[in-house]
Scaffold this motif. Structure first.
Motif: not given
Length: 723
Positions: A432-460
């Motif tokens: 359960l720790m392993n699977c929960s970490t995967s999902i949690f990491a997804g939020f971490v990664i895509f929150s930053i990628l969403g910010f970067m996509a807006k900064q450089i003017g492209v889609d996520v």
């Protein structure tokens, strides 16, 4: 939070499960003669504490065999003379200890239960080691990308189902198998000598993976050192290694911008920008026929790797990466020089630090403009994708690889547990720790990628990536957009380093433990330390190929073949062998000896039918959908390198039929079937490692003969005692 939850659950796990009619006191039972015991007779314990000590049995009361000279906290001793009258055991004190009439308190022996192989220093060492082993780089750089590719939030449906049907069963099976026998991945197959090749294959796969996995750790170290600067070197395009197509923003026309065509390296580009007052072209970004190249991509390809055009051009060793690889192996060796005793302490940092960084990055990410676009891109469900077989195949594959099943590492780590450790609860915690970490990491990664996509003017979608592309290109570029970029870069690459080290510890321990088991090397002595050093040096030398300028081609090739088809073959054979040859009921009885209960129908059904069936489906689907290996979907490997890749697959599977044929050939019998049946029978010394545990089921496991010792029947205990 996930770590705190696991620690809370772990803290509630008793070290032993008592069998009906048998309770074990909270102190260790040394290997002593009858005269070294004092009998403490027939008392009722209101709250008996399970532990690895003397056995307590009785119908109407409780009897205990306590070690002579058991020390009390007040300095008094019990059982000073062989003929001392029975001493009554009082109820537990507030600390949960047994108290004698004279006020003495039975103190638990914290030494190793298995003196020859050693044990984990405590339960938390094992839990954190398993979490670190299972939670690796794939949780951060593979799962988020896989989820958004396969339906976003809808992907969690097949992912959860596959966890229940494939992930949990094989994880529990391997932990129980290793803990029961206290043997590494080869020694455990004394249960089915015919399939001992399964264990050899596990070690071979771990050996191959260990070679390239430390190279990825070396990449993280390289970037970590590069981050100790006031200005990250992959922040702009004003460096000698940047290509003409490098740009910090996406190609888009702006007000007052004009286009002009230019030719660079024989290729036509359209470039927009403006002329300044001196007539100099500024703010140029390449577009049109060629995709934009980010500064981080240029840094990765043309500075960090200096990558050659193909695998056929070695290009020599990249010395900065070679030094990083040396440091990576030095860290691994000194963390493992004393086996699980040392690595079990290192994981207190390496297994928990990634969660600290993920939480910080999530907080930073959600404070940035555009983070919601990335998160929605990650979790928005596309329910229609559930109709596709590939989505279910990807979910099962991710669960299987994420939990590190069939590598031999789970068996190895469990083999250092105390015999009656509750591996059932460990399975639930770690999975359960392993699977929960995967999902949690997804939020971490895509929150930053969403910010970067807006900064450089492209889609996520244009910045999302997986594998090294995420870790060393997309995410480093995103970090340059944050305030004070070097701080976040240092934290991020430290996180990658610790994620990789935990997995590498288990990989190397698997190989070294197997050698020590097979050659009767004591697991707590200098010989094991030298064995660890020898393998670290050997694997470093073999890994030098991966730090040449064509090294990334080799890393990608090994990653795609060494631990793919081989692991599926291993896992299928493992589960079918234990379920149908050794016997599912025999295996469940073994588990009952350890945890106090037999697994129910769910576990039996998944081990015998459901999990092997799913893995067979994945294996066939993978072969049907096979395409030649590529790097970044552009470089196609030449035929000779593909042949090398399939030889790696063969190296990780050939031992199963080869050793099976050998076992049948050397088995006694006049006919093939007689030889086959003999090869399928457990070896005489199969079973619990220590005699005191073999005697828990004397019908199936006889005491191991030892010429230097004899068995003394103690009338006060229901097991024999070595002298």
């Amino acid at each position: 939070m996930l770590v705190l939850i696991s620690l809370f659950i772990c803290g509630s796990v008793p070290s032993v499960r008592s069998r009906p009619g048998v309770i074990r006191a909270g102190f260790s039972r040394p290997q002593l003669s009858r005269t070294d015991y004092v009998f403490v007779s027939r008392v009722l314990l209101p709250q008996p504490s399970a532990g690895p000590g003397g056995i307590l049995t009785a119908e109407s009361g409780t009897a205990i065999v306590a070690p002579r000279g058991l020390s009390g906290r007040d300095g008094n001793m019990t059982g000073d003379t062989p003929n001392e009258q029975p001493t009554e055991l009082k109820q537990l004190d507030p600390d949960g200890n047994y108290k004698f009439e004279n006020g003495s308190v039975a103190v638990e022996d914290e030494g190793d239960e298995n003196k020859e192989r050693g044990n984990w220093s405590n339960k938390l060492d094992f839990i954190l080691s398993c979490v670190g082993y299972a939670v690796g780089l794939g949780n951060v750089w593979r799962f988020p990308y896989l989820a958004y590719q396969n339906g976003g939030g809808a992907f969690l449906v097949p992912y959860t189902i596959m966890l229940a049907c494939a992930g949990l069963p094989i994880f529990f099976l391997e932990l129980a198998f290793g803990q029961f026998s206290s043997q590494g991945p080869v020694g455990v197959w004394k249960a089915i000598p015919l399939l001992q090749g399964v264990g050899v294959c596990m070690v071979c796969v771990s050996f191959l993976v260990g070679i390239y996995y430390n190279v990825i750790i070396a990449y993280a170290l390289f970037y970590l050192f590069a981050s100790f600067t006031s200005y990250l070197p992959w922040s702009d395009c004003d460096n000698p290694w940047n290509t003409p197509g490098c740009a910090t923003k996406a190609c888009q026309q702006t007000v007052n911008a004009t286009f002009q065509n230019i030719t660079l390296g024989g290729e036509m580009y359209s470039m927009f920008g403006m002329y300044d007052e001196n007539g100099t072209w500024v703010n140029g970004t390449y577009c049109g026929d060629k995709m934009r190249t980010s500064p981080s991509e240029d840094y990765w390809n043309h500075y960090a790797l200096e990558i050659t055009p193909g695998i056929h051009e070695t290009g020599g060793v990249k010395w900065q990466l070679a030094l990083s690889l040396v440091l990576a192996w030095v860290i691994v060796f000194f963390s493992m020089c004393k086996g699980v005793k040392s690595s079990g302490k290192v994981v207190y940092f390496t297994a928990t630090f990634p969660y600290f960084v993920l939480v910080i990055l999530l907080i930073v990410g959600v404070l940035q403009d555009g983070h919601l676009d990335g998160v929605l891109f990650f979790i928005t469900p596309k329910w229609e994708r559930l109709k596709e077989a590939k989505v279910w195949k990807d979910a099962a594959t991710q669960i299987f690889y994420s939990l590190s099943a069939a590598w031999g590492g789970l068996i190895t780590m469990a083999s250092y547990n105390r015999f009656q450790n509750n591996c059932y609860k460990d399975t639930l915690i770690v999975s359960l720790m392993n699977c929960s970490t995967s999902i949690f990491a997804g939020f971490v990664i895509f929150s930053i990628l969403g910010f970067m996509a807006k900064q450089i003017g492209v889609d996520v979608d244009d910045v999302a990536a997986s594998g090294p592309g995420l870790a060393f290109i997309a995410y480093p570029e995103a970090l340059t957009k944050l305030p004070v970029p070097p701080i976040w870069a240092i934290l991020f690459f430290l996180m990658l380093l610790t994620l990789g080290l935990d997995t590498q510890f288990a990989i190397i321990e698997t190989v070294v433990t197997t050698v020590c088991d097979q050659f009767k090397i004591k697991h707590t002595g200098i010989k094991k330390t030298l064995s660890t050093l020898g393998f670290c040096i050997l694997m470093f030398l073999l890994g030098l190929l991966c730090v040449t300028r064509s090294g990334l081609y080799w890393v990608n090739l090994i990653d795609n073949f060494a631990a793919s088809y081989s692991l599926m073959v291993i896992a299928i054979t493992e589960m079918l062998g234990i379920s149908w040859i050794y016997g599912i009921n025999n295996f469940c009885r073994d588990i009952k000896m350890m945890v106090g209960f037999e697994p129910g129908w769910y576990w039996k059904a998944t081990w015998a039918v459901i999990s092997p069936g799913l893995l067979i489906f994945i294996f066939i689907f993978s072969l049907v959908e096979y395409t030649p290996p590529t790097l970044n979907d552009t470089y196609i490997y030449p035929g000779w390198s593909q042949a090398v890749a399939w030889l790696m697959v063969l190296f990780g599977t050939i031992w199963i039929p080869a050793i099976a044929i050998y076992r049948i050939a050397v088995s006694p019998g006049d006919t093939f079937m007689e030889r086959l049946k003999f090869a399928c029978k457990p070896a005489p010394d199969w079973g619990p490692y220590l005699n005191q545990h073999r005697e828990l089921d004397t019908e199936r496991y006889k005491p191991k003969p030892d010429p230097s010792k004899q068995i003394v029947n103690d009338p006060y205990a229901d097991v024999g005692t070595k002298i």
